[in-house]
Scaffold this active site. Structure first.
Site, PDB file in Angstrom:
ATOM      1  N   SER A 107      42.567  -0.117 -14.284  1.00 52.06           N
ATOM      2  CA  SER A 107      42.510   0.930 -13.070  1.00 52.06           C
ATOM      3  C   SER A 107      42.975   2.366 -13.791  1.00 52.06           C
ATOM      4  O   SER A 107      42.674   2.816 -14.990  1.00 52.06           O
ATOM      5  CB  SER A 107      43.061   0.847 -11.847  1.00 52.06           C
ATOM      6  N   ASP A 214      32.615  -2.552  -7.299  1.00 49.80           N
ATOM      7  CA  ASP A 214      34.092  -1.876  -7.133  1.00 49.80           C
ATOM      8  C   ASP A 214      33.830  -0.460  -6.372  1.00 49.80           C
ATOM      9  O   ASP A 214      33.102   0.350  -6.924  1.00 49.80           O
ATOM     10  CB  ASP A 214      34.555  -1.699  -8.627  1.00 49.80           C
ATOM     11  N   HIS A 244      37.540  -4.157  -7.058  1.00 48.14           N
ATOM     12  CA  HIS A 244      38.110  -3.511  -7.869  1.00 48.14           C
ATOM     13  C   HIS A 244      39.088  -4.329  -8.836  1.00 48.14           C
ATOM     14  O   HIS A 244      39.246  -4.031 -10.059  1.00 48.14           O
ATOM     15  CB  HIS A 244      39.032  -2.471  -7.361  1.00 48.14           C
TER      16      HIS A 244
END
Length: 281
Positions: A107, A214, A244
């Site tokens: 991320s 996601d 995610h």
């Protein structure tokens, strides 16, 4: 789970906490780079798999995150965070001279890892990006349109189909559950632009993993960033139905099998390069 220990070092904005999952004779070093608002302690399962795969594993809590010092989730310049991650990497190299280094970022950590690879790529053996914030992340311009970013917390259900992951996230006192800081959003915008403009990672072996479902970091925006930085050795794995946090998904073992297989292939290539006089690390 693999045993771990912690130490601190003076980072660019104060004391940073590093967690280590040691291995007496590692085949390689894995440096984990965590995402926004979380901390490296959420990567116990990943670290355990990597230790069993032959790695010594290291990960730093970024400034303003986890057990590190700093105003919560305040990052005014992500170049400072990259420098802190590099300091943790250098510590790992000092403990295990000559071991190849694999950088693994998730991320926001994927953004940091990508920028790290642009700055220090020739010293890395490989790069793994999980749901990375690169390219276009619409949440940044959307929230910057407000004088003060609204308090719109992450929906824990968007993290994984395993809802226990979201429940643990919601109950974790080291996870930030408040609003974005405006300065942090501005730093995101600057770094996303810098990564795109800096461009290709060249010959650095890179693995990109992403959940097809996601909602936090949509695949379409990340793909724009991947196309900007992709070098000559990019591998991608998109997982149908995954959300995610691919490393915490219901198929996390499949994802980590893909990661370790990619690392094995990279290490074999390095060994072959040594035999002919070449090396990446």
């Amino acid at each position: 789970m693999a045993e771990s220990r912690e130490h601190t070092f003076t980072g660019t904005k104060g004391l940073n906490t590093v967690r280590e999952w040691p291995h007496e004779r590692p085949r390689y070093l894995a440096v984990l780079v965590h995402g926004y608002g979380e901390h490296i302690g959420r990567y116990e399962y990943v670290a355990d798999r990597l230790v069993r795969h032959g790695a010594a594993v290291y990960g730093v809590d970024h400034m303003g995150h986890g057990r590190s010092e700093g105003d919560r989730v305040l990052v005014e310049d992500f170049e400072d965070v990259v420098t802190d991650v590099h300091s943790a990497e250098e510590h790992a190299r000092a403990e295990h001279p000559g071991a190849p280094v694999v950088l693994i970022g998730h991320s926001m950590g994927g953004m940091i890892a990508a920028r790290h690879a642009q700055r220090y790529g020739p010293r890395l053996a490989a790069l793994v990006l999980s749901g990375p914030v690169i390219g276009v992340w619409e949440i940044v311009p959307t929230l910057l349109a407000y004088p003060e970013p609204p308090d719109t917390p992450i929906d824990p259900a968007t993290l994984s189909r395993d809802l226990s992951v979201g429940a643990a996230y919601a109950d974790d006192p080291l996870v930030w559950h408040g609003p974005f800081r405006r300065a942090t959003l501005e730093a995101f915008a600057t770094t996303l632009d810098t990564i795109t403009k800096t461009g290709s990672l060249g010959t650095l072996p890179t693995l990109w993993v992403h959940g097809a479902d996601d909602e936090l970091v949509p695949l379409s925006g990340t793909r724009i960033g991947i196309e900007a930085i992709r070098g000559t050795t990019l591998t991608e794995r998109i997982y149908a139905g995954a959300r995610h946090e691919a490393f915490n998904e219901t198929n996390k073992d499949e994802v980590l099998d893909d990661v370790t297989s990619f690392i094995d292939h990279t290490l074999q290539s390095i060994a072959s390069g040594r035999s002919t006089g070449g090396s990446r690390h």
